[in-house]
Design a protein around this motif. Structure first.
Motif, short mmCIF file in Angstrom:
data_model
loop_
_atom_site.label_atom_id
_atom_site.label_comp_id
_atom_site.label_asym_id
_atom_site.label_seq_id
_atom_site.Cartn_x
_atom_site.Cartn_y
_atom_site.Cartn_z
N LEU A 122 0.83 -1.21 0.00
CA LEU A 122 0.00 0.00 0.00
C LEU A 122 0.86 1.26 0.00
CD1 LEU A 122 -2.92 -0.96 2.41
CD2 LEU A 122 -2.73 -1.27 -0.06
N LEU A 123 2.00 1.21 0.72
CA LEU A 123 2.89 2.37 0.74
C LEU A 123 3.45 2.65 -0.64
CD1 LEU A 123 4.55 4.53 2.21
CD2 LEU A 123 6.27 2.76 2.69
N ILE A 124 3.92 1.62 -1.33
CA ILE A 124 4.46 1.82 -2.68
C ILE A 124 3.38 2.31 -3.63
CG2 ILE A 124 5.45 0.61 -4.67
CD1 ILE A 124 6.98 -1.15 -2.77
N ALA A 125 2.18 1.77 -3.50
CA ALA A 125 1.08 2.23 -4.35
C ALA A 125 0.84 3.72 -4.16
CB ALA A 125 -0.18 1.42 -4.05
N GLU A 126 0.82 4.16 -2.91
CA GLU A 126 0.59 5.59 -2.64
C GLU A 126 1.72 6.44 -3.17
OE1 GLU A 126 0.14 5.43 1.54
OE2 GLU A 126 -1.84 4.48 1.47
N GLU A 127 2.96 5.97 -3.03
CA GLU A 127 4.10 6.73 -3.54
C GLU A 127 4.05 6.87 -5.06
OE1 GLU A 127 7.48 5.63 -0.16
OE2 GLU A 127 7.54 4.68 -2.13
N ARG A 128 3.44 5.90 -5.73
CA ARG A 128 3.32 5.95 -7.19
C ARG A 128 2.05 6.66 -7.64
NH1 ARG A 128 5.80 1.91 -10.58
NH2 ARG A 128 7.75 1.24 -9.64
N GLY A 129 1.31 7.22 -6.69
CA GLY A 129 0.10 7.94 -7.05
C GLY A 129 -1.05 7.03 -7.44
N LEU A 130 -0.97 5.77 -7.02
CA LEU A 130 -2.00 4.80 -7.37
C LEU A 130 -3.04 4.77 -6.24
CD1 LEU A 130 -1.16 1.23 -8.72
CD2 LEU A 130 -3.25 1.76 -7.50
N ARG A 131 -4.22 5.25 -6.53
CA ARG A 131 -5.28 5.26 -5.53
C ARG A 131 -5.77 3.84 -5.28
NH1 ARG A 131 -7.04 8.69 -9.31
NH2 ARG A 131 -8.91 7.45 -9.68
N HIS A 132 -6.05 3.55 -4.03
CA HIS A 132 -6.58 2.22 -3.72
C HIS A 132 -7.77 2.34 -2.78
CE1 HIS A 132 -4.62 2.39 0.23
NE2 HIS A 132 -3.52 2.79 -0.40
N ALA A 133 -8.70 1.44 -2.95
CA ALA A 133 -9.91 1.44 -2.12
C ALA A 133 -10.41 0.02 -1.99
CB ALA A 133 -11.00 2.33 -2.74
N ARG A 134 -11.18 -0.22 -0.96
CA ARG A 134 -11.78 -1.54 -0.78
C ARG A 134 -13.26 -1.38 -0.47
NH1 ARG A 134 -8.94 -1.16 4.40
NH2 ARG A 134 -10.41 -1.31 6.13
N ARG A 135 -14.02 -2.35 -0.92
CA ARG A 135 -15.45 -2.38 -0.65
C ARG A 135 -15.84 -3.76 -0.14
NH1 ARG A 135 -19.20 -0.33 -5.36
NH2 ARG A 135 -18.37 -2.25 -6.29
N THR A 136 -16.81 -3.79 0.72
CA THR A 136 -17.34 -5.04 1.24
C THR A 136 -18.81 -5.12 0.90
OG1 THR A 136 -15.76 -4.97 3.06
CG2 THR A 136 -17.64 -6.47 3.29
N GLY A 137 -19.23 -6.25 0.37
CA GLY A 137 -20.63 -6.40 -0.01
C GLY A 137 -20.99 -7.86 -0.18
N THR A 138 -21.96 -8.10 -1.02
CA THR A 138 -22.40 -9.47 -1.28
C THR A 138 -21.48 -10.12 -2.30
OG1 THR A 138 -23.91 -8.70 -2.97
CG2 THR A 138 -24.79 -8.91 -0.74
#
Length: 455
Positions: free
Chosen positions: A314-330
């Protein structure tokens, strides 16, 4: 089998040589683990502090390199709390001064008249393990306890220059005295103002220096390092919170699936990836964050970002400007637990989903709008083509002529006539010598992608 090299008390050069082949480094407070030192350990997976504080470790640099940083926060709680109460008693009863006077041959009871702890109010700043135990001990002495936990940052504490302010307060008799065991700079400089004040008791960071605490710290941190290396248990890691060995064992197949879905999704988009969203459908409340971390790890690994792990993904993703998100559902219809990975890229978007069958075997069940059923293993061709006769035969003929063996061939279509079809084909080897380009030129084929799942 775990081999241990003891570098305690030896030149730093010897430590650096030992790090070359080490998977873990265990240190006490005197060893500074800097970003430069970390470069000497290309195989490091764990840095463990045999104690509580990790201020001697460059945690950010370790995280950036995918190294878990661990400590043993509970092992010295009793010793540290008892030491705090010992300092309090020594200050309240003037014990150090009285003992020194006795060594000089004096007998002065009046000058060292003290005060009881019972009925007094104690203010405790910081109510973690140690502060909480101090509160228990203080109540046993009959004291009134007032607690505060402000999460004061080290930077702010430095700005306030607390030690200098304390020296002035004692000198001006605004407070009766002070007792200190931990200092911003250690060893405390010989000319430090606090050393010269009569009503100040100083000890050289001794709070955890008991035989019992040292044994507990050693056993606890060695067990944590062993479990991290052997079982992947990161429950003691301060830079990967909440990832226990039990959780990793329970979620192992699902995390492996998430990594492979991250690789698959990357192969289906063009241009730099700008965002990743991970959907978890299931009942395990602890799963969403580790699943996100694993999916991003797989994505970055496919992008040839090295080294990458759940620790630094996640740290490397943020440093590369890559947005990340998670969702929980069915979950996806017809399944108990599913993982979906959606990528946004400069030129395209892709969504893939998968499930774990029998708590062990991962399957890809969706590629964009197409329902598939294929194992994410080895090499996979993903082909989008017009839904017309003859395409499957031409693909098989071309691959066979190139000596490429097909493991499985799954053809998917949507319900609407005349729409495109999609094939997910597992093959036994990569497509070399222009075979991939030849496939792209086959009539009615619109898109060809090759995925390496990292096996």
């Amino acid at each position: 089998e775990i081999e241990v090299a003891n570098c305690a008390g030896k030149p730093r050069e010897e430590l650096e040589r030992a790090l070359a082949g080490a998977h873990a480094l265990v240190v006490r407070s005197e060893t500074r683990v800097t970003a430069d030192l970390l470069t000497r350990g290309p195989n490091l997976r764990v840095i463990a502090r045999a104690g509580t504080g990790v201020d001697n470790i460059d945690v950010h640099a370790a995280t950036r390199r995918g190294i878990a940083v661990m400590n043993a926060p509970g092992a010295n709680t009793v010793s540290a709390a008892e030491h705090a109460m010992g300092l309090l008693l020594a200050q309240a009863r003037h014990i150090p001064g009285a003992a020194e006077a006795m060594r000089r041959g004096e007998w002065d009871r009046k000058r060292f008249e003290g005060t009881e702890l019972r009925g007094k109010t104690i203010g405790i700043v910081g109510l973690g393990r140690i502060g909480g135990h101090v509160a228990q001990l203080a109540r046993a002495f009959g004291m009134h306890v007032v607690g505060h936990d402000p999460y004061l940052s080290p930077e702010r504490a430095a700005e306030l220059q607390l030690k200098l302010a304390l020296a002035d307060a004692v000198r001006d008799k605004r407070i009766g005295g002070a007792a200190i065991d931990v200092f911003a700079v250690e060893p405390l400089p010989a000319d430090a103002p606090l050393r010269k004040l009569e009503r100040v008791i100083l000890t050289p960071h001794l709070a955890a220096s008991t035989a019992e605490a040292q044994e507990r710290v050693s056993v606890e941190i060695c067990g944590a390092v062993r479990d991290a290396l052997v079982l992947g248990d990161l429950s003691f890691a301060i830079n990967v919170p909440g990832i226990s060995g039990d959780l990793l064992r329970r979620l192992g197949p699902l995390l492996d699936l998430a990594r492979r879905l991250g690789r698959l999704a990357l192969a289906l988009v063009d241009g730099p990836v700008t965002a990743v969203e991970v959907d978890y459908g299931g009942k395990d409340e602890a799963a969403p964050r580790p699943v996100l971390m694993a999916a991003v790890e797989g994505l970055l690994s496919a992008m040839s970002v090295e080294p990458v792990s759940m620790v630094n993904a996640l740290l490397i993703a943020e440093e590369r400007g890559l947005r990340h998100a998670r969702r929980t559902g069915t979950p996806e219809p017809g399944f108990e637990t599913t993982v979906g990975v959606t990528l946004e890229a400069a030129r395209g978007r892709a969504r893939v989903a998968g499930t774990v069958l029998g708590n062990e075997h991962g399957r890809v069940i969706r590629i964009d709008d197409y329902h598939v059923d294929v194992a994410p293993e080895g090499w996979m061709l993903v082909i989008r083509n017009r839904d017309v006769p003859g395409v499957i035969g031409r693909v098989g003929t071309l691959l066979g002529g190139a000596g490429i063996n097909i493991g499985s061939y799954h053809q998917a279509r949507v319900a609407f006539p005349g729409h495109d079809a999609l094939a997910a084909i597992t093959v036994d080897q990569p497509l070399l010598n222009g075979v991939l380009e030849e496939l792209a030129q086959v009539p009615d084929i619109q898109l060809v992608r090759l995925v390496n799942f990292g096996d």
